[in-house]
Write a protein that holds these residues in place. Structure first.
Motif, PDB file in Angstrom:
ATOM      1  N   GLY A  58       4.258 -23.197   9.500  1.00 18.25           N
ATOM      2  CA  GLY A  58       3.149 -24.102   9.240  1.00 18.25           C
ATOM      3  C   GLY A  58       3.563 -25.526   9.582  1.00 18.25           C
ATOM      4  O   GLY A  58       4.694 -25.756  10.031  1.00 18.25           O
ATOM      5  N   ARG A  59       2.661 -26.462   9.364  1.00 23.83           N
ATOM      6  CA  ARG A  59       2.999 -27.878   9.566  1.00 23.83           C
ATOM      7  C   ARG A  59       4.027 -28.304   8.534  1.00 23.83           C
ATOM      8  O   ARG A  59       4.161 -27.683   7.495  1.00 23.83           O
ATOM      9  CB  ARG A  59       1.747 -28.753   9.398  1.00 23.83           C
ATOM     10  CG  ARG A  59       0.745 -28.649  10.519  1.00 23.83           C
ATOM     11  CD  ARG A  59      -0.490 -29.470  10.187  1.00 23.83           C
ATOM     12  NE  ARG A  59      -0.159 -30.856   9.913  1.00 23.83           N
ATOM     13  CZ  ARG A  59      -0.329 -31.469   8.737  1.00 23.83           C
ATOM     14  NH1 ARG A  59      -0.853 -30.836   7.724  1.00 23.83           N
ATOM     15  NH2 ARG A  59      -0.011 -32.722   8.592  1.00 23.83           N
ATOM     16  N   TRP A  64       4.095 -20.100   7.073  1.00 24.68           N
ATOM     17  CA  TRP A  64       2.701 -19.639   7.158  1.00 24.68           C
ATOM     18  C   TRP A  64       2.667 -18.168   6.766  1.00 24.68           C
ATOM     19  O   TRP A  64       3.295 -17.326   7.406  1.00 24.68           O
ATOM     20  CB  TRP A  64       2.139 -19.848   8.565  1.00 24.68           C
ATOM     21  CG  TRP A  64       0.680 -19.515   8.647  1.00 24.68           C
ATOM     22  CD1 TRP A  64       0.143 -18.372   9.171  1.00 24.68           C
ATOM     23  CD2 TRP A  64      -0.423 -20.307   8.188  1.00 24.68           C
ATOM     24  NE1 TRP A  64      -1.237 -18.400   9.056  1.00 24.68           N
ATOM     25  CE2 TRP A  64      -1.610 -19.581   8.457  1.00 24.68           C
ATOM     26  CE3 TRP A  64      -0.534 -21.558   7.561  1.00 24.68           C
ATOM     27  CZ2 TRP A  64      -2.874 -20.072   8.135  1.00 24.68           C
ATOM     28  CZ3 TRP A  64      -1.797 -22.038   7.247  1.00 24.68           C
ATOM     29  CH2 TRP A  64      -2.947 -21.302   7.526  1.00 24.68           C
ATOM     30  N   TYR A  73      -2.987 -14.343  14.141  1.00 19.23           N
ATOM     31  CA  TYR A  73      -1.863 -15.238  14.434  1.00 19.23           C
ATOM     32  C   TYR A  73      -1.797 -15.307  15.947  1.00 19.23           C
ATOM     33  O   TYR A  73      -1.475 -14.303  16.604  1.00 19.23           O
ATOM     34  CB  TYR A  73      -0.534 -14.684  13.899  1.00 19.23           C
ATOM     35  CG  TYR A  73      -0.655 -14.126  12.492  1.00 19.23           C
ATOM     36  CD1 TYR A  73      -0.941 -14.958  11.415  1.00 19.23           C
ATOM     37  CD2 TYR A  73      -0.538 -12.752  12.251  1.00 19.23           C
ATOM     38  CE1 TYR A  73      -1.103 -14.440  10.135  1.00 19.23           C
ATOM     39  CE2 TYR A  73      -0.689 -12.233  10.979  1.00 19.23           C
ATOM     40  CZ  TYR A  73      -0.981 -13.070   9.931  1.00 19.23           C
ATOM     41  OH  TYR A  73      -1.141 -12.564   8.680  1.00 19.23           O
ATOM     42  N   THR A  74      -2.153 -16.424  16.502  1.00 19.06           N
ATOM     43  CA  THR A  74      -2.165 -16.523  17.960  1.00 19.06           C
ATOM     44  C   THR A  74      -1.613 -17.864  18.427  1.00 19.06           C
ATOM     45  O   THR A  74      -1.721 -18.866  17.708  1.00 19.06           O
ATOM     46  CB  THR A  74      -3.599 -16.311  18.515  1.00 19.06           C
ATOM     47  OG1 THR A  74      -3.559 -16.328  19.943  1.00 19.06           O
ATOM     48  CG2 THR A  74      -4.574 -17.369  18.060  1.00 19.06           C
ATOM     49  N   GLY A 145      -0.889 -23.210  18.206  1.00 15.15           N
ATOM     50  CA  GLY A 145      -0.764 -22.056  17.323  1.00 15.15           C
ATOM     51  C   GLY A 145      -1.879 -22.076  16.286  1.00 15.15           C
ATOM     52  O   GLY A 145      -2.136 -23.102  15.660  1.00 15.15           O
ATOM     53  N   ILE A 146      -2.540 -20.940  16.140  1.00 14.55           N
ATOM     54  CA  ILE A 146      -3.671 -20.862  15.202  1.00 14.55           C
ATOM     55  C   ILE A 146      -3.450 -19.693  14.246  1.00 14.55           C
ATOM     56  O   ILE A 146      -3.205 -18.560  14.672  1.00 14.55           O
ATOM     57  CB  ILE A 146      -4.997 -20.660  15.977  1.00 14.55           C
ATOM     58  CG1 ILE A 146      -5.223 -21.852  16.918  1.00 14.55           C
ATOM     59  CG2 ILE A 146      -6.174 -20.503  15.013  1.00 14.55           C
ATOM     60  CD1 ILE A 146      -6.402 -21.684  17.857  1.00 14.55           C
TER      61      ILE A 146
HETATM   62  C1  BTN Z   1      -0.658 -25.300   9.128  1.00 12.93           C
HETATM   63  O1  BTN Z   1       0.346 -25.531   8.440  1.00 12.93           O
HETATM   64  O2  BTN Z   1      -1.783 -25.544   8.707  1.00 12.93           O
HETATM   65  C2  BTN Z   1      -0.506 -24.711  10.509  1.00 12.93           C
HETATM   66  C3  BTN Z   1      -0.389 -23.228  10.466  1.00 12.93           C
HETATM   67  C4  BTN Z   1      -0.246 -22.589  11.830  1.00 12.93           C
HETATM   68  C5  BTN Z   1       0.037 -21.110  11.732  1.00 12.93           C
HETATM   69  C6  BTN Z   1      -0.017 -20.437  13.070  1.00 12.93           C
HETATM   70  S1  BTN Z   1       0.001 -18.673  12.958  1.00 12.93           S
HETATM   71  C7  BTN Z   1       0.226 -18.541  14.659  1.00 12.93           C
HETATM   72  C8  BTN Z   1       1.201 -19.626  15.063  1.00 12.93           C
HETATM   73  N1  BTN Z   1       2.564 -19.167  14.895  1.00 12.93           N
HETATM   74  C9  BTN Z   1       3.214 -19.824  13.929  1.00 12.93           C
HETATM   75  O3  BTN Z   1       4.378 -19.598  13.559  1.00 12.93           O
HETATM   76  N2  BTN Z   1       2.408 -20.754  13.399  1.00 12.93           N
HETATM   77  C10 BTN Z   1       1.111 -20.772  14.043  1.00 12.93           C
END
Ligand code: BTN
Length: 263
Positions: A58-59, A64, A73-74, A145-146
């Motif tokens: 995650g950020r 995550w 997870y993309t 990354g989403i």
């Molecule tokens: C956040 O912290 O809001 C960002 C989350 C991003 C998660 C996605 S899942 C697909 C991609 N692979 C990762 O390891 N992280 C991003």
């Protein structure tokens, strides 16, 4: 049930985003793998999808939550040709595309919280983590990354995020086809990415502002040990949040965690 790879491949053939698909039952992180593929020269529009991640990122160095078979997870590899200072605009465009996609399932319910959380009724349904590789003053590639919570029930979220996270299934009361959702997500991403390349940032910024839950509200943004507070008034061309402090100073915040203090 796993995503049907063959059906997905057929639907994405020839598309700007998704014409090359890498599918994994399990991987550390689709972003990490996309970075590795990017370095090896993977073309623009390459996408990676995993059923689960063992080290989803995650950020702000967070983890995550990435259990198998229920979520999306993309990571998408993009190679924009504009200057590096505009790189954050990609992540803003992705936020708009995601919110628009989610709003098809839950009309009018998805909102963007700066920098790029997608929320429904104040709960996080999707997060975006963009990472860039530069080569001498130019963007080599960007990995978008989403992570989208799709078919998890309320009880299936870990206790520490149960009250702050939600899923599309919880919000709509039905199971969602991840295949259809992914196709629609990539279409929207391609639409807003083309818009950015052809017409610049203004149309995306306007859409982002209309989908933002923060503008006009008093917010505080925490980054490391520092906190900035004030009224959120605008989005900068570098993706920063522009706030007006109590002392009437304009301040640009480029990273951190934002909280709405009052409406
Ligand atoms: C956040 O912290 O809001 C960002 C989350 C991003 C998660 C996605 S899942 C697909 C991609 N692979 C990762 O390891 N992280 C991003």
């Amino acid at each position: 049930m796993n995503i049907n790879q063959e059906e997905l491949k057929q639907n994405l053939a020839g598309k700007l985003i998704g014409h090359r698909l890498h599918y994994y039952e399990s991987i550390d992180s689709t972003n990490e793998e996309a970075f590795r593929l990017g370095v090896q020269g993977a073309p623009e529009g390459t996408v990676l999808i995993a059923e689960r991640q063992s080290a989803g990122k995650g950020r702000m160095q967070r983890v995550w939550y990435s259990p198998a078979g229920a979520n999306i997870y993309t990571s998408i590899i993009l190679r924009p040709t504009f200057e590096t200072s505009r790189a954050p605009q990609i992540s803003i465009a992705a936020g708009v595309a995601v919110a628009e996609t989610i709003n098809r399932y839950c009309p009018g319910k998805a909102w963007l919280k700066w920098p790029n959380d997608v929320l429904i009724d104040g709960k996080k349904v999707c997060g975006i983590l963009a990472q860039m590789k530069m080569s001498v003053n130019a963007i080599d590639f960007i990995v978008v990354g989403i992570g989208m919570n799709v078919n998890l029930s309320h009880q299936e979220f870990p206790l520490d995020i149960q009250e702050i996270a939600t899923s599309l299934a919880v919000e709509t009361g039905r199971e969602i086809s991840r295949l259809e959702l992914i196709i629609s997500l990539y279409e929207n991403l391609a639409k807003w990415y083309r818009q950015l390349a052809q017409n610049g940032f203004d149309p995306i910024k306007e859409k982002w502002l209309s989908l933002s839950s923060m503008i006009g509200k008093t917010v505080s943004v925490m980054f490391r040990e520092e906190t900035a507070s004030g009224k959120a008034v605008d989005l900068g061309d570098d993706g920063s949040l522009i706030i007006l402090t109590a002392g009437n100073e304009i301040m640009k915040v480029s990273a951190g965690d934002a909280t709405i203090l009052k409406g």
